[in-house]
Design an enzyme around this catalytic site. Sequence first.
Site, PDB file in Angstrom:
ATOM      1  N   GLY A 233     -36.277 110.221  80.836  1.00  0.00           N
ATOM      2  CA  GLY A 233     -35.441 111.368  81.171  1.00  0.00           C
ATOM      3  C   GLY A 233     -35.528 111.644  82.654  1.00  0.00           C
ATOM      4  O   GLY A 233     -35.827 110.754  83.461  1.00  0.00           O
ATOM      5  N   GLU A 255     -40.276 106.900  82.217  1.00  0.00           N
ATOM      6  CA  GLU A 255     -39.088 106.205  82.741  1.00  0.00           C
ATOM      7  C   GLU A 255     -38.166 107.291  83.259  1.00  0.00           C
ATOM      8  O   GLU A 255     -37.506 107.966  82.470  1.00  0.00           O
ATOM      9  CB  GLU A 255     -38.388 105.432  81.610  1.00  0.00           C
ATOM     10  N   CYS A 289     -29.611 105.518  83.979  1.00  0.00           N
ATOM     11  CA  CYS A 289     -30.565 105.774  85.069  1.00  0.00           C
ATOM     12  C   CYS A 289     -30.617 104.634  86.076  1.00  0.00           C
ATOM     13  O   CYS A 289     -31.001 104.833  87.221  1.00  0.00           O
ATOM     14  CB  CYS A 289     -31.950 106.084  84.509  1.00  0.00           C
TER      15      CYS A 289
END
Length: 482
Positions: A233, A255, A289
């Site tokens: 997140g 992560e 991401c």
Amino acid sequence: MSEVTEIDPAVASRGSGTIPVYDPSTEELIGEVPDSDQAAVDAAVARARETFEFGVWRRLPAKQRADVLFRAAQIIRDRTDELAVLEGRDNGLNVAAARHIITVALDVLMYYAGWVGKVHGQSSDVVSDGVLGHYERYHNFTQLEPVGVVGLIIPWNGPFFVAMLKVAPALAAGCSAVLKPAEETPHTALKLEEIFREAGLPDGVLNVITGYGETTGAALTAHPDVDKVSFTGSTEVGRLIVQAAAGNLKRLTLELGGKSPAIVFDDANLKKAIPGVGMGFLAGSGQNCSCTSRIYVQRGIYDQVVEGLVRFAKKLPMGGSAEPGSLLGPLVSEKQRQRVLGILNDGVAAGAEVATGGKAMDRRGYFVEATVVTNTTPDMRLIREEIFGPVGCVIPFGDEDEVLVAANDTRYGLAASLWTEKLGRAHWFADELRAGQVWVNCSIAADPAMPISGHKESGWGGERGWKGIEAYLTTKAVYISH
Ligand code: ADP
């Protein structure tokens, strides 16, 4: 040991209220899931703990554990279409992209199912000074053991895949787990629990709880009976998790966010580079991401690349998850759309120029047009912050030294993509870019065997490959004197 005591499975997902879930393509309410309170989190953790201590999973012969994972893989393969529709409705991904998410999750599960039974330590015969002043001989060995009860917290982008990146290695390692999906996209995680149960995973080994991050997620992260948390997140929430984990010194895998560069040199093959860079910031409508939203282009080809990206962005069909032929979907929520437009508008107010896109689409659903921005400055939020929307900023550069400094000028370090035909240049930049993964003449490539580890504020530890399973193991050294 004796049998696990009965705990009502419903308790693990009982909450004090419910959370509405909306389809981002239509803004319609598509479901409600429990908003799990502290008691529900406690119950889920207790179930996981009990299964771990009694060894109903970790002590099973490797063959039986591998069988369960392979059976779950087969169920997912058989139900790919159904899962893809569910994922698309939760997340807004079009059916082709949602199918891809399910398929790559399946690959991850197959990969980790293959590790079961292949995890072992090392041995060594040593002679050392004994405590009584004479030499002692030992046969020593290490063994790798599951770390215990793990809390797995995942975001709303690619939820089934990100869940699998955690669940598959955790189960392969022999851990028991509590999985909390994002409040926006809970449905495929709930299915995952069902699928593993059908595959023969003992009850209570994998527990899915739904709820909001600041309550349910925070309760899980602070829980004294959870040994490890693996979180994907935002960097901001990552920081909160580090603090919450301090109580019982939980192990952590994080992560987190990224603000990754793409670098296009004037020797690049532009036929490949333009669509590659385009998908680098537009795939999943930028809700990825590892997306490369800072696009550095060498001056001699700058105008040509901007034009190419504008053309590419304009021709990608946008549409809802159920609309055939759509390639770009909506953002996950109105809140996310407002955030993306806020960053864009701040940039424009400070002098950035929109070459294409730049607005919400005039239709139902949380859509933002595919957007290419020029004339940014390095201090803008557009360049510093993770946008998580379909927005790419194109920035001219002169030479290698200049672009290397600019590309590394970020607090993040998740990924980078590089477009050049010169082998030496590719190696040099692969060495010098401070990022956990570097793509040369490709972007957003991934393989279950290749680790992803964020550098700098993009994370701690890694996922996929050996690193992914190692994250759920702990080492014990055994000395046997003879
Ligand atoms: P994103 O920016 O991708 O929405 P977040 O970091 O806000 O990512 O959320 C990712 C996951 O973390 C979600 O499951 C969310 O519910 C959870 N979460 C949010 N806040 C917290 C918190 N304080 N503690 C634990 N989990 C949280």
